[in-house]
Write an enzyme that holds these catalytic residues in place. Structure first.
Site, mmCIF file in Angstrom:
data_model
loop_
_atom_site.group_PDB
_atom_site.id
_atom_site.type_symbol
_atom_site.label_atom_id
_atom_site.label_comp_id
_atom_site.label_asym_id
_atom_site.label_seq_id
_atom_site.Cartn_x
_atom_site.Cartn_y
_atom_site.Cartn_z
ATOM 1 N N ARG A 118 36.591 -87.669 35.404
ATOM 2 C CA ARG A 118 37.407 -86.817 36.287
ATOM 3 C C ARG A 118 38.852 -87.099 35.905
ATOM 4 O O ARG A 118 39.355 -88.202 36.135
ATOM 5 C CB ARG A 118 37.159 -87.131 37.762
ATOM 6 C CG ARG A 118 38.136 -86.408 38.680
ATOM 7 C CD ARG A 118 37.728 -86.398 40.133
ATOM 8 N NE ARG A 118 36.649 -85.440 40.353
ATOM 9 C CZ ARG A 118 36.297 -84.994 41.560
ATOM 10 N NH1 ARG A 118 36.936 -85.408 42.644
ATOM 11 N NH2 ARG A 118 35.307 -84.130 41.690
ATOM 12 N N HIS A 145 35.966 -77.111 36.966
ATOM 13 C CA HIS A 145 35.058 -78.011 37.699
ATOM 14 C C HIS A 145 33.614 -77.517 37.508
ATOM 15 O O HIS A 145 32.966 -77.050 38.442
ATOM 16 C CB HIS A 145 35.458 -78.011 39.178
ATOM 17 C CG HIS A 145 34.853 -79.122 39.976
ATOM 18 N ND1 HIS A 145 34.125 -80.150 39.416
ATOM 19 C CD2 HIS A 145 34.871 -79.371 41.315
ATOM 20 C CE1 HIS A 145 33.733 -80.977 40.370
ATOM 21 N NE2 HIS A 145 34.166 -80.531 41.532
ATOM 22 N N GLN A 148 30.371 -78.607 39.676
ATOM 23 C CA GLN A 148 30.343 -78.031 41.024
ATOM 24 C C GLN A 148 29.744 -76.622 41.009
ATOM 25 O O GLN A 148 28.895 -76.276 41.835
ATOM 26 C CB GLN A 148 31.772 -77.972 41.585
ATOM 27 C CG GLN A 148 31.867 -77.282 42.936
ATOM 28 C CD GLN A 148 31.171 -78.066 44.027
ATOM 29 O OE1 GLN A 148 31.460 -79.233 44.232
ATOM 30 N NE2 GLN A 148 30.233 -77.438 44.747
ATOM 31 N N ASP A 236 38.327 -72.260 48.397
ATOM 32 C CA ASP A 236 38.531 -73.691 48.145
ATOM 33 C C ASP A 236 39.871 -74.050 48.767
ATOM 34 O O ASP A 236 40.647 -73.164 49.166
ATOM 35 C CB ASP A 236 38.508 -73.944 46.614
ATOM 36 C CG ASP A 236 38.646 -75.423 46.247
ATOM 37 O OD1 ASP A 236 38.367 -76.289 47.120
ATOM 38 O OD2 ASP A 236 39.035 -75.722 45.098
ATOM 39 N N CYS A 275 33.290 -75.873 48.017
ATOM 40 C CA CYS A 275 32.885 -77.091 47.294
ATOM 41 C C CYS A 275 33.152 -78.358 48.084
ATOM 42 O O CYS A 275 32.552 -79.394 47.795
ATOM 43 C CB CYS A 275 33.563 -77.141 45.931
ATOM 44 S SG CYS A 275 35.344 -77.404 46.015
ATOM 45 N N ARG A 303 24.641 -81.090 44.510
ATOM 46 C CA ARG A 303 25.381 -81.807 43.461
ATOM 47 C C ARG A 303 24.474 -82.869 42.838
ATOM 48 O O ARG A 303 24.480 -83.073 41.632
ATOM 49 C CB ARG A 303 26.649 -82.474 44.044
ATOM 50 C CG ARG A 303 27.715 -81.524 44.578
ATOM 51 C CD ARG A 303 28.295 -80.630 43.518
ATOM 52 N NE ARG A 303 28.839 -81.360 42.382
ATOM 53 C CZ ARG A 303 30.036 -81.947 42.355
ATOM 54 N NH1 ARG A 303 30.843 -81.850 43.386
ATOM 55 N NH2 ARG A 303 30.454 -82.600 41.270
HETATM 56 N N1 CP Z 1 33.435 -81.044 45.476
HETATM 57 C C1 CP Z 1 33.764 -82.206 44.894
HETATM 58 O O1 CP Z 1 33.882 -82.333 43.678
HETATM 59 O O2 CP Z 1 33.946 -83.214 45.777
HETATM 60 P P1 CP Z 1 34.552 -84.647 45.432
HETATM 61 O O3 CP Z 1 36.006 -84.460 45.115
HETATM 62 O O4 CP Z 1 34.353 -85.433 46.706
HETATM 63 O O5 CP Z 1 33.814 -85.237 44.289
HETATM 64 N N1 NVA Z 2 40.378 -77.592 43.724
HETATM 65 C C1 NVA Z 2 40.090 -78.896 44.281
HETATM 66 C C2 NVA Z 2 38.650 -79.217 44.150
HETATM 67 C C3 NVA Z 2 38.242 -80.532 44.786
HETATM 68 C C4 NVA Z 2 36.796 -80.859 44.580
HETATM 69 C C5 NVA Z 2 40.960 -79.943 43.590
HETATM 70 O O1 NVA Z 2 41.097 -79.887 42.357
HETATM 71 O O2 NVA Z 2 41.485 -80.813 44.288
#
Ligand code: CP
Ligand code: NVA
Length: 317
Positions: A118, A145, A148, A236, A275, A303
């Site tokens: 990440r 992402h 997801q 989102d 998400c 997930r």
């Molecule tokens: N939706 C998602 O990726 O959640 P987290 O940031 O908690 O991993």
């Molecule tokens: N768009 C959000 C998704 C979190 C899972 C972010 O990048 O923070």
């Protein structure tokens, strides 16, 4: 973006756009099958797949940003498939104090069989993929992402059947999650209409890619137009990790909130997806996200099931 040379023989899970349509579908079907096995065996966190298909395999999980769902689902997925996961926070690693991505990739490749990352920047992910000799998994970047949205496809199909030809509506920020939805719409042949205010549309290069690949993607500034007769409505957070100018973003994006009035423009059978983490009263009303059309808890649980399928694909199982 720099042009990174990824090794062709590696099953990197970088983006849904970099999969073949066949591989994308295969991952969804594997997830359905693995979920069935887990449920039949009274799935719990202690459950291990009877064949332990990832026995003797190890995954490194690197986080440059916080996570709840991704972190827990990948770690438990590895456990349930009989493998081992090592969780690494960027600030606890030498990477966090300047060791290069390239050196980190090469060192980790000697310890583990795949790396999940990440990253703040998509470039970091691509550089890691170029330099590592094991598969790399995108667990969210500023660009996309994909894990997801694969879970979202699984969730949609469990509730509403094959996604092919269905209409999906997005209302809000054209962010990393929206980008992966655009990729998915092309790979799974569904219609996607995104309503975003001026200045918040997804990157032009992504729209261009979708158009060049036969995608049925429409951009509008009208949430009502986007949700009309939709089979699923998605939003989102208006403030993603790393975003600045929170007050301005909330002001610009507030007309794009998914609330009961907006949902009433979609099909009566339409699902609501998010998400998570969610901000009730900002991108979605509490009535919608906690209401009967919302499938967010299945989406979150999925997930776990999709991570297993993604891991199986990366490991060539
Ligand atoms: N939706 C998602 O990726 O959640 P987290 O940031 O908690 O991993
Ligand atoms: N768009 C959000 C998704 C979190 C899972 C972010 O990048 O923070």
């Amino acid at each position: 973006m720099t042009n990174y040379k990824l090794k062709k023989d590696h099953r990197h899970f970088i983006d849904i756009s970099s999969l073949s349509k066949k591989a994308a579908r295969e991952i969804i079907e594997t997830a359905k099958a693995l979920k069935k096995i887990a449920k039949e065996q009274n799935h719990s966190n202690g459950f291990v797949h009877p064949d332990a298909p990832l026995k003797n395999q190890a995954l490194a999980m690197i986080f440059e940003k916080p996570s709840t769902r991704t972190r827990v689902s990948f770690e438990i997925a590895m456990h349930q498939l009989g493998g081992k996961a090592v969780v690494l926070q960027n600030h606890d690693m030498q990477l966090g104090r300047g060791e290069s991505v390239s050196d980190t990739a090469k060192v980790l490749s000697g310890f583990v069989d795949a790396i999940m990352l990440r990253a703040d920047s998509h470039e970091t992910l691509l550089e890691m993929a170029e330099k590592s000799s094991v598969p790399i998994i995108n667990a969210l970047t500023d660009f996309s992402h994909p894990c997801q949205i694969m879970a979202d496809i699984l969730t949609f199909e469990e509730h509403s059947g094959l996604i092919t030809g269905k209409k999906i509506a997005w209302s809000g920020d054209g962010n990393n999650v929206a980008v992966s939805w655009i990729h998915a719409a092309v790979q799974f042949d569904c219609e996607l209409v995104l309503a975003c205010p001026k200045g918040y549309a997804p990157l032009e290069q992504v729209i261009g890619w979708a158009k060049n690949n036969g995608g049925n993607i429409t951009l509008t500034e009208s949430p009502a137009e986007a949700v009309k007769d939709a089979d699923c409505v998605i939003t989102d957070t208006f403030i993603s990790m790393g975003d600045e100018n929170a007050d301005q973003r909330l002001k610009d994006l507030s007309p794009y909130q998914v609330n009961s009035e907006l949902m009433s423009g979609a099909k009566s059978s339409a699902l609501f997806m998010h998400c998570l983490p969610a901000h009730r009263g900002e991108e979605v009303s509490a009535k919608v996200i906690d209401g009967p059309q919302s499938v967010i808890w299945d989406e979150a649980e999925n997930r776990l099931h999709i991570q297993k399928a993604i891991l199986m694909w990366c490991f060539g199982k």
